[in-house]
Design a protein around this motif. Structure first.
Motif, PDB file in Angstrom:
ATOM      1  N   ALA A 228       0.833  -1.210   0.000  1.00 25.20           N
ATOM      2  CA  ALA A 228       0.000   0.000   0.000  1.00 25.20           C
ATOM      3  C   ALA A 228       0.868   1.260   0.000  1.00 25.20           C
ATOM      4  O   ALA A 228       0.579   2.232  -0.700  1.00 25.20           O
ATOM      5  CB  ALA A 228      -0.923  -0.004   1.211  1.00 25.20           C
ATOM      6  N   GLN A 229       1.942   1.225   0.764  1.00 28.25           N
ATOM      7  CA  GLN A 229       2.853   2.381   0.779  1.00 28.25           C
ATOM      8  C   GLN A 229       3.444   2.605  -0.613  1.00 28.25           C
ATOM      9  O   GLN A 229       3.544   3.731  -1.081  1.00 28.25           O
ATOM     10  CB  GLN A 229       4.001   2.153   1.776  1.00 28.25           C
ATOM     11  CG  GLN A 229       3.616   2.318   3.237  1.00 28.25           C
ATOM     12  CD  GLN A 229       4.760   1.923   4.173  1.00 28.25           C
ATOM     13  OE1 GLN A 229       5.403   0.878   3.980  1.00 28.25           O
ATOM     14  NE2 GLN A 229       5.016   2.746   5.182  1.00 28.25           N
ATOM     15  N   GLY A 245      -2.579  19.496  -7.486  1.00 34.30           N
ATOM     16  CA  GLY A 245      -3.432  18.378  -7.117  1.00 34.30           C
ATOM     17  C   GLY A 245      -3.419  18.229  -5.608  1.00 34.30           C
ATOM     18  O   GLY A 245      -2.412  18.520  -4.962  1.00 34.30           O
ATOM     19  N   VAL A 246      -4.560  17.832  -5.046  1.00 37.82           N
ATOM     20  CA  VAL A 246      -4.628  17.595  -3.610  1.00 37.82           C
ATOM     21  C   VAL A 246      -4.734  16.098  -3.400  1.00 37.82           C
ATOM     22  O   VAL A 246      -5.628  15.447  -3.954  1.00 37.82           O
ATOM     23  CB  VAL A 246      -5.862  18.291  -2.992  1.00 37.82           C
ATOM     24  CG1 VAL A 246      -5.951  17.994  -1.497  1.00 37.82           C
ATOM     25  CG2 VAL A 246      -5.804  19.786  -3.231  1.00 37.82           C
ATOM     26  N   HIS A 247      -3.804  15.538  -2.633  1.00 37.73           N
ATOM     27  CA  HIS A 247      -3.778  14.093  -2.425  1.00 37.73           C
ATOM     28  C   HIS A 247      -3.984  13.805  -0.951  1.00 37.73           C
ATOM     29  O   HIS A 247      -3.109  14.085  -0.136  1.00 37.73           O
ATOM     30  CB  HIS A 247      -2.439  13.529  -2.908  1.00 37.73           C
ATOM     31  CG  HIS A 247      -2.140  13.906  -4.328  1.00 37.73           C
ATOM     32  ND1 HIS A 247      -2.520  13.137  -5.393  1.00 37.73           N
ATOM     33  CD2 HIS A 247      -1.561  15.015  -4.846  1.00 37.73           C
ATOM     34  CE1 HIS A 247      -2.158  13.745  -6.526  1.00 37.73           C
ATOM     35  NE2 HIS A 247      -1.584  14.891  -6.214  1.00 37.73           N
ATOM     36  N   LEU A 248      -5.149  13.296  -0.622  1.00 41.47           N
ATOM     37  CA  LEU A 248      -5.426  12.978   0.779  1.00 41.47           C
ATOM     38  C   LEU A 248      -4.925  11.573   1.061  1.00 41.47           C
ATOM     39  O   LEU A 248      -5.401  10.602   0.474  1.00 41.47           O
ATOM     40  CB  LEU A 248      -6.926  13.080   1.065  1.00 41.47           C
ATOM     41  CG  LEU A 248      -7.352  12.765   2.506  1.00 41.47           C
ATOM     42  CD1 LEU A 248      -6.777  13.769   3.492  1.00 41.47           C
ATOM     43  CD2 LEU A 248      -8.869  12.739   2.638  1.00 41.47           C
ATOM     44  N   LEU A 249      -3.927  11.490   1.935  1.00 40.81           N
ATOM     45  CA  LEU A 249      -3.369  10.194   2.294  1.00 40.81           C
ATOM     46  C   LEU A 249      -4.048   9.739   3.583  1.00 40.81           C
ATOM     47  O   LEU A 249      -3.686  10.167   4.678  1.00 40.81           O
ATOM     48  CB  LEU A 249      -1.851  10.321   2.489  1.00 40.81           C
ATOM     49  CG  LEU A 249      -1.090   9.056   2.856  1.00 40.81           C
ATOM     50  CD1 LEU A 249      -1.266   7.977   1.796  1.00 40.81           C
ATOM     51  CD2 LEU A 249       0.389   9.358   3.045  1.00 40.81           C
ATOM     52  N   LYS A 257       2.786   6.560   7.219  1.00 38.55           N
ATOM     53  CA  LYS A 257       2.604   7.716   6.331  1.00 38.55           C
ATOM     54  C   LYS A 257       3.905   8.525   6.217  1.00 38.55           C
ATOM     55  O   LYS A 257       4.259   8.988   5.148  1.00 38.55           O
ATOM     56  CB  LYS A 257       1.481   8.618   6.871  1.00 38.55           C
ATOM     57  CG  LYS A 257       0.104   7.951   6.836  1.00 38.55           C
ATOM     58  CD  LYS A 257      -0.997   8.881   7.304  1.00 38.55           C
ATOM     59  CE  LYS A 257      -1.066   9.051   8.809  1.00 38.55           C
ATOM     60  NZ  LYS A 257      -1.467   7.830   9.541  1.00 38.55           N
ATOM     61  N   THR A 258       4.597   8.647   7.354  1.00 36.29           N
ATOM     62  CA  THR A 258       5.824   9.436   7.346  1.00 36.29           C
ATOM     63  C   THR A 258       6.810   8.933   6.294  1.00 36.29           C
ATOM     64  O   THR A 258       7.447   9.712   5.596  1.00 36.29           O
ATOM     65  CB  THR A 258       6.484   9.396   8.745  1.00 36.29           C
ATOM     66  OG1 THR A 258       5.449   9.551   9.718  1.00 36.29           O
ATOM     67  CG2 THR A 258       7.497  10.485   8.904  1.00 36.29           C
ATOM     68  N   HIS A 433      -7.566  13.752  -4.906  1.00 37.06           N
ATOM     69  CA  HIS A 433      -7.353  12.306  -4.943  1.00 37.06           C
ATOM     70  C   HIS A 433      -7.341  11.723  -3.544  1.00 37.06           C
ATOM     71  O   HIS A 433      -6.859  12.363  -2.619  1.00 37.06           O
ATOM     72  CB  HIS A 433      -6.002  11.986  -5.583  1.00 37.06           C
ATOM     73  CG  HIS A 433      -5.802  12.647  -6.915  1.00 37.06           C
ATOM     74  ND1 HIS A 433      -6.024  12.012  -8.106  1.00 37.06           N
ATOM     75  CD2 HIS A 433      -5.424  13.902  -7.229  1.00 37.06           C
ATOM     76  CE1 HIS A 433      -5.783  12.847  -9.106  1.00 37.06           C
ATOM     77  NE2 HIS A 433      -5.418  14.005  -8.601  1.00 37.06           N
ATOM     78  N   LEU A 434      -7.836  10.501  -3.427  1.00 36.03           N
ATOM     79  CA  LEU A 434      -7.799   9.800  -2.140  1.00 36.03           C
ATOM     80  C   LEU A 434      -6.858   8.616  -2.260  1.00 36.03           C
ATOM     81  O   LEU A 434      -7.000   7.784  -3.163  1.00 36.03           O
ATOM     82  CB  LEU A 434      -9.212   9.323  -1.780  1.00 36.03           C
ATOM     83  CG  LEU A 434      -9.351   8.475  -0.517  1.00 36.03           C
ATOM     84  CD1 LEU A 434      -8.910   9.234   0.715  1.00 36.03           C
ATOM     85  CD2 LEU A 434     -10.791   8.005  -0.342  1.00 36.03           C
ATOM     86  N   ILE A 435      -5.867   8.569  -1.374  1.00 36.08           N
ATOM     87  CA  ILE A 435      -4.969   7.412  -1.350  1.00 36.08           C
ATOM     88  C   ILE A 435      -5.134   6.765   0.009  1.00 36.08           C
ATOM     89  O   ILE A 435      -5.172   7.457   1.022  1.00 36.08           O
ATOM     90  CB  ILE A 435      -3.481   7.811  -1.475  1.00 36.08           C
ATOM     91  CG1 ILE A 435      -3.310   9.054  -2.348  1.00 36.08           C
ATOM     92  CG2 ILE A 435      -2.656   6.666  -2.005  1.00 36.08           C
ATOM     93  CD1 ILE A 435      -1.916   9.636  -2.244  1.00 36.08           C
ATOM     94  N   ARG A 436      -5.199   5.444   0.036  1.00 33.81           N
ATOM     95  CA  ARG A 436      -5.441   4.801   1.325  1.00 33.81           C
ATOM     96  C   ARG A 436      -4.328   3.859   1.729  1.00 33.81           C
ATOM     97  O   ARG A 436      -3.764   3.136   0.900  1.00 33.81           O
ATOM     98  CB  ARG A 436      -6.783   4.054   1.288  1.00 33.81           C
ATOM     99  CG  ARG A 436      -7.966   5.012   1.083  1.00 33.81           C
ATOM    100  CD  ARG A 436      -9.286   4.294   1.158  1.00 33.81           C
ATOM    101  NE  ARG A 436      -9.453   3.658   2.453  1.00 33.81           N
ATOM    102  CZ  ARG A 436      -9.853   2.408   2.622  1.00 33.81           C
ATOM    103  NH1 ARG A 436     -10.132   1.655   1.581  1.00 33.81           N
ATOM    104  NH2 ARG A 436      -9.989   1.914   3.818  1.00 33.81           N
ATOM    105  N   LEU A 437      -4.009   3.892   3.018  1.00 36.48           N
ATOM    106  CA  LEU A 437      -3.132   2.895   3.608  1.00 36.48           C
ATOM    107  C   LEU A 437      -4.008   2.189   4.646  1.00 36.48           C
ATOM    108  O   LEU A 437      -4.121   2.640   5.770  1.00 36.48           O
ATOM    109  CB  LEU A 437      -1.925   3.537   4.292  1.00 36.48           C
ATOM    110  CG  LEU A 437      -0.998   4.409   3.437  1.00 36.48           C
ATOM    111  CD1 LEU A 437       0.107   5.007   4.301  1.00 36.48           C
ATOM    112  CD2 LEU A 437      -0.378   3.596   2.307  1.00 36.48           C
TER     113      LEU A 437
END
Ligand code: ATP
Ligand code: ZN
Length: 807
Positions: A228-229, A245-249, A257-258, A433-437
């Motif tokens: 996922a990372q 672009g806005v990327h919500l992690l 995330k870091t 954009h939505l990115i998921r971990l």
């Protein structure tokens, strides 16, 4: 005025005109005043800080040049006052920051000059810590005939020549003499007299910040990203050169995330010539409060040792902050880590912005300009045409709503339906954009969360002991604590309330006396303090007023009683029940300086503390592998506040603090005590189910047109005089209703009405709330109101766009 022109005609003859925005902010001229540029300042540029005369007395005042014009737009050119001088330290803002300031001024309804003033650290404006050094270098065109030089003189001249060739044209006098092997500076002075060397004054800010000391230790092994990372990183890399672009992690607690931020920045730094700029690429990392997130900062310092990292936060001395800012301005540091205001770092060639823990309310400034650091970050990225990454385990509903392309629309009952919102949000979601971990980093599992019903607990205790009353620690939490101590694990206990007891009252209910602040409409809180002869003090958490604890009720003379929760009480209870455990309390009372946190967190990491008790301070981003138990003493503290975000805050707090447990191969356990065990925000936080919570909450907000589906602004009027306050608020509201009707009535206005806390620090407070389907109508209404002169940004009126605190 006239005299000024007569006595100094040549110097003050205008060569151009400048629009100057004053730092103090002038409401009648929110974008600035026009001044004449005297010949001596012919090379003045937009963004420079200058001193200008203001008012009848021509009081010298600081401001910033916004624009320059050849001619003045004003009718009477004669009366235009000249700029006095430029900033002594040569402070200036970049063109990019000027554009950003203009947006902030208009969006947050604040005079432009005040925004500029906010962009610069106070230490930079004051020039704290700066020293001027005299440097010497080769004279460009040596004057006079060549003369015979002494050996030492020749050696010095040779040294200066070599240094100039190596790109060091200027050297301090003493240093140059030393380098050439001269014992004194006199040969250098002789060369200056001969005109072979020349001098130049350089300003330098001295400070002794050692960033190396703040590096994280350990973690030197390169990590292998999990799938996922890697996907998240690939996504970001693909978008690095794609413009804005806005990327919500959205990564669960402990999902790493870091590491994704670090690698994205590495990539940006490696791509030095991506866009043909002369400047090296740069990046900004915002963290909520640096003192509370030393680990994140440490990881950045560790990773980018080679690159130049600058930190900007309130834990630095003024001179250190100034020095850091200068390094950034000169291009010596190109990765900036800092709290909210670091978003104004004067970097060139900015390529990436990261906002860690984007949901944190500390990103919102609570004085004018009331900007939100995350939203300014998005705007800055927009202006620069670059990506911005927003990371959180519990995203704000504002951001989640935008990226998830939600179907929620304001319902018919909410009045705030509008077709243009739908269209706008369609346009917008393309860049969001939505990115998921979804899982924790390799080797760690999400902790198991149990909810403990405090009413049930009370009954059980009563059955066992025959005594009524609330216990801070449930039987289950007590058992879990015992077990964790036995296993040499560490525990964190959260209670979001400082002090010992937040009610001081008469025990006789018929009397009903409750100790309130003299100056605020709130109850006083009892703080124990052994250093005081009285053993404690009663304090107001809003105005800091203090009193001694009365022993008897002033009305009926019965002995008073204290009740209600506080972190001090938890600490005391632990000392009684677990006398051998090493307990430390971490809240705003026990931690007064940045280094107190650092020391406390270091001790916790070193295993010198068994139980850490604290307010939401302990819930933030901390990564301690040996924390096996987290207890929430009372999950209801935020639940019943008169704030539409109460559920969201409760969810965030529980999910975040729960996330501190089980950050190693050993499993973690979380116990959440509550009187509302069936409350959905508590239930869903316990299941780590952010999506369900968000969908549910968004549906409810949509039904009544609340943010993020609708947009909100709020005006608070305050005055020591109750009637003046009410009257001013009423005038304002009436006028605003008129403006709103004139503009088609797109804003729902509520009030004036007393604020939830109707008096703070002896100021009465009235509010007017505005809701609309989109930001546009709010802007229109606020601008019309401001132009009418009713919205002075003084201490009586506060305008808050997208308010976060509603009390
Ligand atoms: N791929 C990986 N393999 C092993 N360990 C990792 C990996 N990625 C991150 N970690 C480790 O996992 C821990 C948690 O990472 P990090 O602190 O970045 O989490 P986070 O997503 O920021 O969590 P939170 O939202 O709770 O702050 C850190 O100790 C980090 O070193
Ligand atoms: Zn008070």
């Amino acid at each position: 005025m006239a005299q000024l022109f007569e006595t100094e005609p040549a110097a003050t003859k205008a060569v151009a005109y400048a629009q100057v925005a004053l730092e103090q902010g002038i409401d009648t001229a929110p974008t600035g005043l026009t001044y004449a540029v005297p010949a001596a300042l012919a090379d003045l540029k937009p963004g420079e800080r200058v001193r200008v005369p203001l008012g009848r007395g021509n009081k010298p005042t600081n401001g910033f040049v916004v624009e320059l014009h050849d001619t003045s737009a004003l009718p009477s050119v004669k009366n235009i006052k000249p700029i006095i001088e430029r900033d002594r330290h040569g402070v200036s803002l970049t063109p990019e920051l000027i554009s950003l300031a203009k947006w902030i001024a208009s969006y947050y309804c604040c005079p432009l000059g005040m925004v500029f003033a906010t962009m610069l650290p106070a230490a930079v404006k004051k020039g704290t810590g700066s020293v001027t050094r005299t440097m010497v270098g080769l004279a460009a065109a040596p004057e006079g005939r060549p003369t015979k030089l002494s050996k030492l003189q020749q050696a010095i001249l040779d040294t200066a020549t070599t240094r100039a060739a190596a790109d060091h044209p200027w050297t301090e006098i003493k240093e140059l003499a030393d380098l050439a092997g001269a014992r004194s500076v006199s040969p250098v002075k002789q060369l200056l007299d001969k005109g072979l060397l020349t001098t130049h004054r350089e300003e330098e800010v001295r400070s002794d910040l050692d960033l190396r000391a703040q590096r994280a230790v350990g973690e030197l092994d390169p990590l292998v990203l999990n799938a996922a990372q890697q996907t998240a990183l690939d996504h970001l890399i693909n978008h690095l050169d794609e413009g804005f672009g806005v990327h919500l992690l959205h990564g669960v607690t402990g999902s790493g995330k870091t590491e994704v931020y670090l690698r994205a920045i590495e990539r940006v730094m490696a791509n030095a010539h991506a866009n043909g700029s002369d400047h090296p690429p740069s990046a900004i990392v915002l963290v909520p409060e640096i003192a509370l997130t030393p680990q994140t900062v440490g990881r950045f310092l560790e990773r980018f040792e080679q690159t130049n990292v600058a930190v900007l936060h309130s834990g630095l001395t003024a001179a250190q902050r100034h020095a850091q800012w200068r390094r950034i301005r000169r291009g010596e540091a190109n990765i900036v880590i800092g709290a909210r205001s670091a978003i104004f770092a004067p970097l060139s060639n900015l390529r990436l912005i990261i906002v860690d823990e984007e949901h944190e309310s500390s990103y919102k400034q609570d004085q004018a300009p009331r900007y939100h650091g995350r939203d300014v970050a998005i705007k800055r990225a927009h202006l620069a045409g670059i990506p911005v990454v927003l990371g959180s385990a519990t995203p704000s509903l504002e951001m989640y709503y935008k990226v998830s392309g939600s179907e929620f629309r304001v319902s018919s009952s909410g009045e705030a339906t509008s077709h243009d919102t739908t269209q706008n949000s369609k346009l917008e979601t393309r860049n969001y954009h939505l990115i998921r971990l979804p899982d924790r980093a390799p080797g760690m599992k999400m902790p198991q969360v149990e909810i403990i019903d405090l009413s049930d607990e009370r009954r059980k205790r009563y059955e066992i002991t025959g005594k009524a009353g609330v216990h801070l620690l449930s039987l289950a939490l007590e058992r879990a604590l015992t077990q964790t101590l036995k296993d040499s694990g560490q525990t964190m206990l959260l209670l979001n309330r400082r002090g010992f007891a937040n009610y001081i009252a008469c025990p006789d209910q018929r009397c009903g006396w409750l100790m309130r602040c003299h100056y605020c409409d709130v109850t006083m809180v009892y703080h124990k303090d052994e250093r005081l002869p009285t053993g404690g003090v009663v304090r107001c958490h809003h105005c800091e007023a203090e009193q001694t604890l009365p022993s008897t009720c002033p009305d009926c003379k019965k002995n008073i009683t204290t009740f209600g929760l506080g972190t001090q009480r938890v600490e005391e209870e632990l000392a009684r029940k677990f006398p051998d455990a090493r307990v430390t309390r971490m809240d705003a009372d026990s931690m007064r300086h940045g280094r107190d946190y650092q020391q406390c967190l270091d001790a916790f990491r070193a295993g010198e503390i068994d139980i850490l008790v604290g307010t939401q301070m302990i819930a933030k981003g901390l990564d301690f592998p040996n924390v096996r138990l987290v207890g929430v003493i009372n999950a209801d503290t935020a639940l019943n506040l008169p704030d539409f975000r109460a559920a969201e805050r409760t969810f965030q707090l529980i999910a975040q603090v729960a996330g501190r447990a089980g950050r190693s191969d050993k499993p973690g356990r979380v116990l959440v005590q509550t009187f509302s065990p069936h409350d959905p925000s508590i239930q869903l936080a316990a299941k780590h189910d952010f999506e369900s919570f968000a969908e549910r909450e968004l549906q409810q907000r949509a039904a009544v047109g609340l943010p993020p589906i609708g947009r909100m602004a709020r005006i608070v009027v305050r005055d020591k005089d109750h009637y003046a306050c009410a009257e001013r608020a009423q005038t304002l509201a009436t006028q605003m209703q008129q403006f709103n009707a004139d503009a088609g009535g797109q804003v729902r206005l509520r009030g004036p009405m007393p604020c939830p806390i109707a008096r703070i620090a002896d100021y009465h407070r009235q509010q007017i709330e505005m809701l609309a389907a989109s930001a546009g109508p709010l802007q229109t209404l606020l601008t019309a109101t401001r132009n009418s002169g009713l919205l002075r940004a003084d201490q009586h009126v506060a305008v808050d766009v997208d308010p976060v605190a509603l009390l």
